[in-house]
Design an enzyme around this catalytic site. Structure first.
Site, PDB file in Angstrom:
ATOM      1  N   ALA A  78       0.822  -1.214   0.000  1.00 13.49           N
ATOM      2  CA  ALA A  78       0.000   0.000   0.000  1.00 13.49           C
ATOM      3  C   ALA A  78       0.861   1.271   0.000  1.00 13.49           C
ATOM      4  O   ALA A  78       2.056   1.227   0.300  1.00 13.49           O
ATOM      5  CB  ALA A  78      -0.896  -0.015   1.248  1.00 13.49           C
ATOM      6  N   SER A 105      -1.825  -2.659  -5.162  1.00  8.14           N
ATOM      7  CA  SER A 105      -2.700  -2.739  -3.992  1.00  8.14           C
ATOM      8  C   SER A 105      -3.991  -1.949  -4.191  1.00  8.14           C
ATOM      9  O   SER A 105      -3.985  -0.862  -4.787  1.00  8.14           O
ATOM     10  CB  SER A 105      -1.954  -2.192  -2.773  1.00  8.14           C
ATOM     11  OG  SER A 105      -2.836  -1.987  -1.692  1.00  8.14           O
ATOM     12  N   TYR A 127      -9.274  -6.014  -1.836  1.00 11.88           N
ATOM     13  CA  TYR A 127     -10.014  -6.266  -0.607  1.00 11.88           C
ATOM     14  C   TYR A 127     -11.482  -6.199  -1.013  1.00 11.88           C
ATOM     15  O   TYR A 127     -11.920  -5.173  -1.558  1.00 11.88           O
ATOM     16  CB  TYR A 127      -9.713  -5.205   0.450  1.00 11.88           C
ATOM     17  CG  TYR A 127      -8.341  -5.315   1.089  1.00 11.88           C
ATOM     18  CD1 TYR A 127      -8.002  -6.425   1.851  1.00 11.88           C
ATOM     19  CD2 TYR A 127      -7.393  -4.306   0.941  1.00 11.88           C
ATOM     20  CE1 TYR A 127      -6.747  -6.526   2.454  1.00 11.88           C
ATOM     21  CE2 TYR A 127      -6.137  -4.404   1.537  1.00 11.88           C
ATOM     22  CZ  TYR A 127      -5.827  -5.516   2.282  1.00 11.88           C
ATOM     23  OH  TYR A 127      -4.602  -5.615   2.865  1.00 11.88           O
ATOM     24  N   THR A 153      -7.141 -10.778  -1.288  1.00 14.96           N
ATOM     25  CA  THR A 153      -6.522 -10.927   0.035  1.00 14.96           C
ATOM     26  C   THR A 153      -7.590 -11.316   1.041  1.00 14.96           C
ATOM     27  O   THR A 153      -8.541 -10.555   1.273  1.00 14.96           O
ATOM     28  CB  THR A 153      -5.839  -9.607   0.452  1.00 14.96           C
ATOM     29  OG1 THR A 153      -4.851  -9.294  -0.535  1.00 14.96           O
ATOM     30  CG2 THR A 153      -5.165  -9.738   1.808  1.00 14.96           C
ATOM     31  N   ARG A 162      -1.275  -3.389  15.121  1.00 15.11           N
ATOM     32  CA  ARG A 162       0.145  -3.091  14.860  1.00 15.11           C
ATOM     33  C   ARG A 162       0.605  -2.037  15.843  1.00 15.11           C
ATOM     34  O   ARG A 162       0.190  -0.879  15.788  1.00 15.11           O
ATOM     35  CB  ARG A 162       0.325  -2.616  13.418  1.00 15.11           C
ATOM     36  CG  ARG A 162      -0.047  -3.691  12.414  1.00 15.11           C
ATOM     37  CD  ARG A 162       0.225  -3.259  10.987  1.00 15.11           C
ATOM     38  NE  ARG A 162      -0.308  -4.247  10.066  1.00 15.11           N
ATOM     39  CZ  ARG A 162      -0.684  -3.988   8.817  1.00 15.11           C
ATOM     40  NH1 ARG A 162      -0.554  -2.762   8.329  1.00 15.11           N
ATOM     41  NH2 ARG A 162      -1.158  -4.947   8.047  1.00 15.11           N
ATOM     42  N   LYS A 226      -5.066 -14.871  -1.784  1.00 16.43           N
ATOM     43  CA  LYS A 226      -3.822 -14.521  -1.076  1.00 16.43           C
ATOM     44  C   LYS A 226      -4.021 -14.561   0.434  1.00 16.43           C
ATOM     45  O   LYS A 226      -4.958 -13.925   0.950  1.00 16.43           O
ATOM     46  CB  LYS A 226      -3.379 -13.112  -1.470  1.00 16.43           C
ATOM     47  CG  LYS A 226      -2.162 -12.582  -0.689  1.00 16.43           C
ATOM     48  CD  LYS A 226      -1.724 -11.225  -1.223  1.00 16.43           C
ATOM     49  CE  LYS A 226      -0.466 -10.696  -0.549  1.00 16.43           C
ATOM     50  NZ  LYS A 226      -0.724 -10.016   0.717  1.00 16.43           N
ATOM     51  N   HIS A 250       0.874 -12.155   5.051  1.00 14.16           N
ATOM     52  CA  HIS A 250       0.816 -10.697   4.942  1.00 14.16           C
ATOM     53  C   HIS A 250       2.128 -10.075   5.446  1.00 14.16           C
ATOM     54  O   HIS A 250       2.139  -8.993   6.027  1.00 14.16           O
ATOM     55  CB  HIS A 250      -0.376 -10.165   5.720  1.00 14.16           C
ATOM     56  CG  HIS A 250      -1.106  -9.024   5.084  1.00 14.16           C
ATOM     57  ND1 HIS A 250      -2.392  -9.128   4.599  1.00 14.16           N
ATOM     58  CD2 HIS A 250      -0.752  -7.735   4.858  1.00 14.16           C
ATOM     59  CE1 HIS A 250      -2.790  -7.950   4.131  1.00 14.16           C
ATOM     60  NE2 HIS A 250      -1.807  -7.087   4.277  1.00 14.16           N
ATOM     61  N   ASP A 281       4.800 -15.579  -0.634  1.00 16.71           N
ATOM     62  CA  ASP A 281       5.511 -14.360  -0.242  1.00 16.71           C
ATOM     63  C   ASP A 281       5.805 -14.401   1.242  1.00 16.71           C
ATOM     64  O   ASP A 281       5.279 -15.249   1.976  1.00 16.71           O
ATOM     65  CB  ASP A 281       4.774 -13.082  -0.665  1.00 16.71           C
ATOM     66  CG  ASP A 281       3.522 -12.764   0.156  1.00 16.71           C
ATOM     67  OD1 ASP A 281       3.408 -13.194   1.322  1.00 16.71           O
ATOM     68  OD2 ASP A 281       2.653 -12.046  -0.381  1.00 16.71           O
ATOM     69  N   GLY A 283       9.355 -12.856   3.614  1.00 14.33           N
ATOM     70  CA  GLY A 283      10.741 -13.149   3.967  1.00 14.33           C
ATOM     71  C   GLY A 283      11.698 -13.263   2.804  1.00 14.33           C
ATOM     72  O   GLY A 283      12.884 -13.543   3.022  1.00 14.33           O
ATOM     73  N   ARG A 285      14.228 -11.999   0.676  1.00 10.33           N
ATOM     74  CA  ARG A 285      15.130 -10.853   0.721  1.00 10.33           C
ATOM     75  C   ARG A 285      16.224 -10.930  -0.333  1.00 10.33           C
ATOM     76  O   ARG A 285      16.843  -9.922  -0.664  1.00 10.33           O
ATOM     77  CB  ARG A 285      15.802 -10.761   2.112  1.00 10.33           C
ATOM     78  CG  ARG A 285      14.824 -10.629   3.267  1.00 10.33           C
ATOM     79  CD  ARG A 285      14.201  -9.239   3.307  1.00 10.33           C
ATOM     80  NE  ARG A 285      13.243  -9.084   4.384  1.00 10.33           N
ATOM     81  CZ  ARG A 285      11.930  -9.306   4.261  1.00 10.33           C
ATOM     82  NH1 ARG A 285      11.414  -9.693   3.094  1.00 10.33           N
ATOM     83  NH2 ARG A 285      11.120  -9.137   5.295  1.00 10.33           N
ATOM     84  N   ARG A 305       8.640  -6.167   1.039  1.00 14.10           N
ATOM     85  CA  ARG A 305       9.436  -5.075   1.614  1.00 14.10           C
ATOM     86  C   ARG A 305      10.658  -4.690   0.781  1.00 14.10           C
ATOM     87  O   ARG A 305      10.987  -3.505   0.688  1.00 14.10           O
ATOM     88  CB  ARG A 305       9.870  -5.424   3.040  1.00 14.10           C
ATOM     89  CG  ARG A 305       8.686  -5.405   4.018  1.00 14.10           C
ATOM     90  CD  ARG A 305       9.141  -5.674   5.425  1.00 14.10           C
ATOM     91  NE  ARG A 305       8.052  -5.685   6.391  1.00 14.10           N
ATOM     92  CZ  ARG A 305       7.214  -6.704   6.576  1.00 14.10           C
ATOM     93  NH1 ARG A 305       7.336  -7.803   5.851  1.00 14.10           N
ATOM     94  NH2 ARG A 305       6.265  -6.621   7.484  1.00 14.10           N
TER      95      ARG A 305
HETATM   96  C1  LIG Z   1       4.298  -1.638   3.421  1.00 12.79           C
HETATM   97  C2  LIG Z   1       3.462  -2.845   3.108  1.00 12.79           C
HETATM   98  C3  LIG Z   1       2.153  -2.684   2.657  1.00 12.79           C
HETATM   99  C4  LIG Z   1       1.387  -3.791   2.341  1.00 12.79           C
HETATM  100  N1  LIG Z   1       0.137  -3.590   1.819  1.00 12.79           N
HETATM  101  C5  LIG Z   1      -0.602  -4.663   1.426  1.00 12.79           C
HETATM  102  C6  LIG Z   1      -1.869  -4.489   0.813  1.00 12.79           C
HETATM  103  O1  LIG Z   1      -2.326  -3.376   0.608  1.00 12.79           O
HETATM  104  N2  LIG Z   1      -2.554  -5.595   0.457  1.00 12.79           N
HETATM  105  C7  LIG Z   1      -2.066  -6.861   0.652  1.00 12.79           C
HETATM  106  O2  LIG Z   1      -2.730  -7.845   0.292  1.00 12.79           O
HETATM  107  N3  LIG Z   1      -0.861  -7.049   1.215  1.00 12.79           N
HETATM  108  C8  LIG Z   1      -0.117  -5.992   1.599  1.00 12.79           C
HETATM  109  N4  LIG Z   1       1.121  -6.201   2.166  1.00 12.79           N
HETATM  110  C9  LIG Z   1       1.643  -7.564   2.300  1.00 12.79           C
HETATM  111  C10 LIG Z   1       2.433  -7.959   1.059  1.00 12.79           C
HETATM  112  O3  LIG Z   1       1.595  -8.145  -0.057  1.00 12.79           O
HETATM  113  C11 LIG Z   1       3.201  -9.274   1.263  1.00 12.79           C
HETATM  114  O4  LIG Z   1       2.299 -10.272   1.718  1.00 12.79           O
HETATM  115  C12 LIG Z   1       4.363  -9.152   2.248  1.00 12.79           C
HETATM  116  O5  LIG Z   1       4.968  -7.880   2.172  1.00 12.79           O
HETATM  117  C13 LIG Z   1       5.401 -10.226   1.953  1.00 12.79           C
HETATM  118  O6  LIG Z   1       6.413 -10.212   2.882  1.00 12.79           O
HETATM  119  P1  LIG Z   1       7.840  -9.474   2.712  1.00 12.79           P
HETATM  120  O7  LIG Z   1       7.574  -8.033   2.962  1.00 12.79           O
HETATM  121  O8  LIG Z   1       8.659 -10.121   3.747  1.00 12.79           O
HETATM  122  O9  LIG Z   1       8.336  -9.730   1.286  1.00 12.79           O
HETATM  123  C14 LIG Z   1       1.915  -5.106   2.506  1.00 12.79           C
HETATM  124  C15 LIG Z   1       3.214  -5.248   2.967  1.00 12.79           C
HETATM  125  C16 LIG Z   1       3.995  -4.158   3.266  1.00 12.79           C
HETATM  126  C17 LIG Z   1       5.405  -4.360   3.728  1.00 12.79           C
END
Ligand SMILES: Cc1cc2nc3c(=O)[nH]c(=O)nc-3n(C[C@H](O)[C@H](O)[C@H](O)COP(=O)(O)O)c2cc1C
Length: 353
Positions: A78, A105, A127, A153, A162, A226, A250, A281, A283, A285, A305
């Site tokens: 996001a 997103s 969503y 999702t 959080r 997802k 997530h 998804d 972890g 890196r 990330r």
């Molecule tokens: C800053 C941020 C925003 C995210 N926003 C969404 C979102 O809007 N919708 C969603 O399904 N997942 C969201 N996620 C989860 C990611 O799609 C994903 O599942 C997750 O980042 C994977 O892990 P990683 O950051 O270790 O690669 C977000 C993750 C991060 C870090």
């Protein structure tokens, strides 16, 4: 820019306000799952094979009717304008330049039609909202703008707790907006109220598997579910007609105290038996992490990330650098383990330590 994938987070940190950095880096509750996602990859070692001709290597893979140049893409994240002024458009241009799929997103700070203009292969993360007419309109807009699949999702029937965001009183600083909603909601604007109202009023805790058929019907697009973590839900996803699934927690941001996605993966792969694609998804890196996920049965990986940090570190060029480094590392690890193509990757490539 000369940072490596090990350095990009700290480069991003130095450029971001604390609130934005914490929002992206942090997770739910005491952040156990967040740490586990990364730790799980460190529990595997490669079993390299040598004297295999690896002079020609092919990293491409087929997924949802398209050949992807690499077996990874951008997870939906996001609020990209929170991380860099180029926002989602910068991310999309980087993805387009590398031919990498970009999952946009629902909560983007740039309207989905504008993000589409970069021409990247694209999926839309959805969503499903309480207001089904609004959901339907979003889906129709995504389809009209050339999004090739929906990523639904399902791991957020209610919003996460959080602690960092609470401490920082996280909100979208004006003039940033939930750009996909401007036309429907008075309160899509910035500020804590707009965001909190949106989330509280629109998440639908009454969703069930029955809604998958509805979504497939109204969209006519492939739907990836997802957020699954159990073979039971994977079986239901296949039974109910999902076109694929993303094993995801997530990024440790929704429910804490669930397993690392890499640990949840093998049981799900076993249950699904190749009937639909299984993505992972959480972890990821490094390029080598993508290879470990493939070895444990994932068809494709998504990166959250690391791409956000790339965006913060250098806008479009930063995201492109993250994609290039991931590709370089994956290619290098494949060559050094004696694997010429994604099809050569199987469970014999890794051992758990
Ligand atoms: C800053 C941020 C925003 C995210 N926003 C969404 C979102 O809007 N919708 C969603 O399904 N997942 C969201 N996620 C989860 C990611 O799609 C994903 O599942 C997750 O980042 C994977 O892990 P990683 O950051 O270790 O690669 C977000 C993750 C991060 C870090």
């Amino acid at each position: 820019m000369d940072w490596s994938l090990g350095e990009v987070e700290s480069v991003a940190k130095a450029r971001l306000p604390q609130m934005a950095f914490d929002y992206a880096q942090g997770g739910a509750g005491p952040e156990r799952t967040l740490a586990e996602n990364v730790a799980a990859f460190a529990r595997y070692r490669f079993r390299p094979r040598f004297l295999v001709d690896v002079s020609k290597r092919d990293l491409s893979t087929r997924l949802l009717g398209r050949t992807h140049p690499v077996p990874f893409g951008l997870a939906p994240t996001a609020f990209h304008r929170l991380f860099h002024a180029e926002g989602e458009a910068g991310t999309a241009r980087a993805a387009a330049s590398r031919g990498v799929v970009h999952c946009v997103s629902t909560l983007s700070t740039t309207a989905l039609e504008e993000v589409a203009q970069a021409g990247a292969p694209r999926w839309f993360q959805l969503y499903v909202h309480r207001d089904r007419a609004l959901t339907r309109s979003l889906v129709e807009r995504a389809k009209g703008a050339g999004y090739e699949a929906l990523v639904w999702t399902v791991d957020a029937p209610v919003w996460a707790l959080r602690e960092r965001d609470r401490r920082n009183r996280f909100s979208l600083p004006p003039p940033l907006k939930l750009a996909n909603f401007e036309r429907y909601l008075d309160k899509a604007g910035g500020g804590a109220d707009g965001l909190a109202n949106y989330v509280n009023s629109q998440l639908d805790p009454s969703l069930t598997w029955d809604d998958l058929a509805w979504l497939k019907d109204v969209s006519g697009l492939p739907v990836l579910v997802k957020g699954l973590l159990t073979p039971e839900d994977a079986a239901l996803a296949v039974e109910r007609g999902a076109d694929g699934m993303v094993v995801s927690n997530h990024g440790g941001r929704m429910l804490d105290h669930v397993p690392a996605t890499l640990d949840a993966l093998p049981g799900i792969v076993q249950e699904v038996r190749g009937r639909v694609p299984v993505l992972l998804d959480g972890g990821v890196r490094r390029g080598a992490d993508v290879l470990v996920a493939l070895a444990l049965g994932a068809d494709f990986a998504l990166v959250g990330r690391q791409a956000v940090w790339g965006l913060a570190a250098g806008g479009e060029a930063g995201v492109a650098r993250v994609l290039d480094l991931l590709r370089e590392e994956l290619d290098n690890a494949m060559a050094l383990t004696g694997r010429r193509s994604v099809a050569d990757v199987d469970a014999s490539l890794v051992a758990r330590v």
